[in-house]
Design a protein around this motif. Structure first.
Motif, PDB file in Angstrom:
ATOM      1  N   UNK A   1      62.859  54.255  43.095  1.00 38.39           N
ATOM      2  CA  UNK A   1      61.902  54.893  43.649  1.00 38.39           C
ATOM      3  C   UNK A   1      60.696  53.639  44.101  1.00 38.39           C
ATOM      4  N   UNK A   2      59.902  53.920  44.809  1.00 40.83           N
ATOM      5  CA  UNK A   2      58.740  52.708  45.281  1.00 40.83           C
ATOM      6  C   UNK A   2      58.086  52.194  43.990  1.00 40.83           C
ATOM      7  N   UNK A   3      57.728  50.891  43.678  1.00 45.38           N
ATOM      8  CA  UNK A   3      57.091  50.529  42.487  1.00 45.38           C
ATOM      9  C   UNK A   3      55.391  50.587  43.099  1.00 45.38           C
ATOM     10  N   UNK A   4      54.735  51.132  42.069  1.00 43.47           N
ATOM     11  CA  UNK A   4      53.286  51.049  42.445  1.00 43.47           C
ATOM     12  C   UNK A   4      52.610  49.778  42.024  1.00 43.47           C
ATOM     13  N   UNK A   5      51.390  49.813  42.691  1.00 45.36           N
ATOM     14  CA  UNK A   5      50.583  48.472  42.229  1.00 45.36           C
ATOM     15  C   UNK A   5      49.185  48.930  41.842  1.00 45.36           C
ATOM     16  N   UNK A   6      48.925  48.520  40.609  1.00 40.67           N
ATOM     17  CA  UNK A   6      47.640  48.753  39.933  1.00 40.67           C
ATOM     18  C   UNK A   6      46.256  48.756  41.084  1.00 40.67           C
ATOM     19  N   UNK A   7      45.563  49.812  40.979  1.00 37.87           N
ATOM     20  CA  UNK A   7      44.267  49.829  41.842  1.00 37.87           C
ATOM     21  C   UNK A   7      44.665  50.062  43.410  1.00 37.87           C
ATOM     22  N   UNK A   8      45.826  50.596  43.494  1.00 36.84           N
ATOM     23  CA  UNK A   8      46.291  50.950  44.902  1.00 36.84           C
ATOM     24  C   UNK A   8      47.037  52.330  44.963  1.00 36.84           C
ATOM     25  N   UNK A   9      46.415  53.127  45.529  1.00 39.45           N
ATOM     26  CA  UNK A   9      46.970  54.699  45.531  1.00 39.45           C
ATOM     27  C   UNK A   9      47.275  54.947  46.702  1.00 39.45           C
TER      28      UNK A   9
ATOM     29  N   UNK B   1      49.876  33.345  47.934  1.00 38.62           N
ATOM     30  CA  UNK B   1      49.327  32.972  46.723  1.00 38.62           C
ATOM     31  C   UNK B   1      48.009  33.871  46.760  1.00 38.62           C
ATOM     32  N   UNK B   2      48.375  35.210  46.996  1.00 37.42           N
ATOM     33  CA  UNK B   2      47.083  35.868  46.917  1.00 37.42           C
ATOM     34  C   UNK B   2      47.127  37.240  46.147  1.00 37.42           C
ATOM     35  N   UNK B   3      46.583  37.417  45.057  1.00 40.74           N
ATOM     36  CA  UNK B   3      46.506  38.547  44.390  1.00 40.74           C
ATOM     37  C   UNK B   3      45.691  39.860  44.944  1.00 40.74           C
ATOM     38  N   UNK B   4      46.518  40.845  45.297  1.00 40.98           N
ATOM     39  CA  UNK B   4      45.442  42.175  45.738  1.00 40.98           C
ATOM     40  C   UNK B   4      44.787  42.805  44.600  1.00 40.98           C
ATOM     41  N   UNK B   5      43.695  42.846  44.697  1.00 41.20           N
ATOM     42  CA  UNK B   5      42.753  43.313  43.424  1.00 41.20           C
ATOM     43  C   UNK B   5      42.606  45.014  43.864  1.00 41.20           C
ATOM     44  N   UNK B   6      42.579  45.609  44.883  1.00 40.96           N
ATOM     45  CA  UNK B   6      42.506  46.934  45.252  1.00 40.96           C
ATOM     46  C   UNK B   6      42.395  47.225  46.771  1.00 40.96           C
ATOM     47  N   UNK B   7      42.587  48.450  47.046  1.00 40.24           N
ATOM     48  CA  UNK B   7      42.565  48.892  48.423  1.00 40.24           C
ATOM     49  C   UNK B   7      41.536  50.180  48.623  1.00 40.24           C
ATOM     50  N   UNK B   8      40.546  50.066  49.322  1.00 39.07           N
ATOM     51  CA  UNK B   8      39.598  51.222  49.558  1.00 39.07           C
ATOM     52  C   UNK B   8      40.027  51.867  50.818  1.00 39.07           C
TER      53      UNK B   8
ATOM     54  N   UNK C   1      41.230  51.079  56.090  1.00 36.01           N
ATOM     55  CA  UNK C   1      41.173  50.692  54.793  1.00 36.01           C
ATOM     56  C   UNK C   1      40.696  49.320  54.823  1.00 36.01           C
ATOM     57  N   UNK C   2      40.078  49.037  53.135  1.00 40.11           N
ATOM     58  CA  UNK C   2      39.899  47.412  53.364  1.00 40.11           C
ATOM     59  C   UNK C   2      40.751  46.949  51.989  1.00 40.11           C
ATOM     60  N   UNK C   3      41.151  45.816  52.155  1.00 42.77           N
ATOM     61  CA  UNK C   3      42.189  45.242  51.291  1.00 42.77           C
ATOM     62  C   UNK C   3      41.508  44.306  50.582  1.00 42.77           C
TER      63      UNK C   3
ATOM     64  N   UNK D   1      39.121  32.398  44.961  1.00 42.21           N
ATOM     65  CA  UNK D   1      37.873  33.086  45.849  1.00 42.21           C
ATOM     66  C   UNK D   1      38.396  34.494  46.184  1.00 42.21           C
ATOM     67  N   UNK D   2      37.540  35.452  46.611  1.00 42.81           N
ATOM     68  CA  UNK D   2      37.872  36.636  47.035  1.00 42.81           C
ATOM     69  C   UNK D   2      37.516  37.080  48.294  1.00 42.81           C
ATOM     70  N   UNK D   3      38.644  37.682  48.844  1.00 43.75           N
ATOM     71  CA  UNK D   3      38.514  37.815  50.516  1.00 43.75           C
ATOM     72  C   UNK D   3      38.789  39.227  50.614  1.00 43.75           C
ATOM     73  N   UNK D   4      38.265  39.795  51.982  1.00 45.24           N
ATOM     74  CA  UNK D   4      38.694  41.377  52.304  1.00 45.24           C
ATOM     75  C   UNK D   4      39.336  41.308  53.677  1.00 45.24           C
ATOM     76  N   UNK D   5      40.279  42.264  53.736  1.00 43.85           N
ATOM     77  CA  UNK D   5      40.889  42.312  55.068  1.00 43.85           C
ATOM     78  C   UNK D   5      40.663  43.857  55.608  1.00 43.85           C
TER      79      UNK D   5
END
Length: 463
Positions: free
Chosen positions: A142-150, A232-239, A245-247, A256-260
């Protein structure tokens, strides 16, 4: 007396192949499946539907980019997304009905429902309990989940691979989390359909485990096709907002922290064994802390219980599961059963395709193995140039002393089919010279494989 000789739990590529092979070997066989259709993830929400969309979007690319070059002129086709999804669903239906037909032909009983092992030789399906001399766990992954992402596939904003196959519309912007096979294949589909696709990957390169030279070349070609990469980017969360949505991600190089911003976020961070609810711990079957079933030649530690495919260690590939399904069936029937784990190919079905079998150059260096490299570019292949598919190359790694083929890596047209020439050669322990001295039809893409084999010796002819 047992109801069956074998009950297979799961009807994906490993499960249905195992069930059919058991029946062919004279064993009374049943297969448990809780979906409304057979075929597991692969046929329903994985390999088959994704290839349908890859094919459709590639045809659009051909019409937009290459038709006029060949003198085929007219209005460029528009995308009817609903019809494309209907085509994809029809492909799924044809394949799943095909498995149902094969079950009937081979007298395999379909036990409809979700299975649980309740004791030695016992499988519960719904309110019924069936007895079997042998039970095969083929429940896949099954699909693996990612902490902070629903993930919410129904909402169509933050989706996994299943949701990405059935979006309500083609998005303007998509962020893909993960630069593995699934993320790049689905990202490629939507990029061809006009979506602005950005791939965010934790590592500093795409396609983990791939030969590094091929990986670099692959990324360059995908960038030319319009895919953007943030490595080289660690996703912190998805709103997730109402319609987008904002990643948020953190760059490892400078913290540094960025938003997409995105209309759709595809979470493609891998898969994990699907063994929850099977009752394995209750009957004493050993599993890892990640739910992977421990096996020795497809046998678990509990007599009469076997396991194959994604639920077991090794690459999560449909064809690996199929091979194990065949082998386990033969072992149950008292035969030898065999899988050569050194010759299991892998393929990415983008355009160009990428395929590999055997060792990478990095693995050979780590092993301290003396090797030589034979390479040939598709730019030197007449057929590839004729059909505007001259990007990429064939790379053969051979033992420096014996010339035995150790690994083959292809990026280019029909790579997923060409790789099997190498698989057959490696299965028989062939040398690069054996390939080089084998006559190949002209003009074919396969000539590039021969030329790469020639490059392991005195050199290719057309380069």
């Amino acid at each position: 007396m047992a109801d069956y000789d074998v009950i297979v739990i799961g009807s994906g590529p490993g499960g249905y192949v195992c069930a059919i092979r058991c029946a062919q070997l004279g064993l009374k066989t049943a297969c448990v499946e809780g979906r409304e259709t057979l075929g597991g993830t692969c046929l329903n929400v994985g390999c088959i539907p994704s290839k349908a969309l890859l094919h459709a979007s590639h045809m659009l690319h051909e019409a937009e980019e290459n038709f006029t070059k060949m003198g085929l002129k007219g209005k460029s086709p528009s995308v009817d997304w609903k019809q494309m999804l209907a085509y994809k669903d029809d492909v799924i239906g044809q394949n799943t009905k095909g498995i149902e037909f094969l079950f009937k032909k081979n007298k395999v009983d379909w036990l409809k429902g979700w299975g649980k092992i309740t004791g030695k030789g016992e499988v519960q399906v719904g309110d019924d309990t069936y007895k079997a001399k042998n039970i095969v766990i083929a429940t896949g992954s099954e699909v693996s989940t990612l902490p902070g992402v629903e993930v919410n596939n129904a909402g169509g904003v933050v989706v996994d691979s299943t949701g990405a196959l059935a979006l309500p519309k083609v998005p303007k912007k998509m962020v893909v989390i993960g630069a593995g096979v699934i993320g790049l294949e689905m990202g490629s589909v939507y990029a061809r359909l006009g979506t602005e696709v950005t791939v965010v990957e934790y590592l500093d390169h795409i396609t983990p485990g791939m030969d590094a030279e091929v990986s670099r070349a692959f990324q360059k070609l995908l960038k030319k096709q319009g895919l953007n990469f943030i490595l080289g980017a660690a996703v912190q969360g998805v709103e997730e907002l109402k319609t987008k949505a904002k990643v948020t991600y953190r760059l490892k190089k400078d913290d540094s922290e960025e938003v997409l911003d995105a209309d759709v976020v595809l979470v493609a961070t891998g898969r994990r064994a699907f063994t929850d609810g099977l009752g394995l711990s209750e009957v004493g079957v050993e599993v890892t802390d990640r739910g992977v079933v421990e096996v020795d030649h497809w046998k678990t530690n509990v007599d009469g219980i076997w396991a194959i495919g994604d639920a077991t260690p090794g690459p999560m590939l449909a064809h690996k599961a199929e091979d194990e399904g065949m082998a386990a069936a033969e072992a149950i029937a008292g035969q030898a059963g065999h899988v050569n784990y050194d010759v299991i190919p892998s393929v990415i079905y983008t355009a160009p395709e990428v395929a590999a079998v055997g060792k990478t150059e990095e693995q050979l260096k780590d092993e301290g193995r003396d090797y030589k490299v034979g390479k040939f570019s598709f730019m030197g292949n007449g057929r590839a140039k004729a059909v505007f598919e001259a990007d990429g190359f064939v790379k053969i790694l051979a033992d420096k002393k014996t010339d035995r083929i150790l690994g083959v890596h292809i990026i280019g047209p029909s790579a997923g089919d060409l790789i099997h020439e190498a698989c057959v050669a490696m299965e028989f322990g062939a040398a690069a010279e054996d390939l080089a001295r084998t006559c190949h039809a002209h003009p074919t893409f396969s000539e590039a494989v021969r030329e790469a084999a020639l490059a392991c010796g005195d050199g290719p002819i057309h380069s």
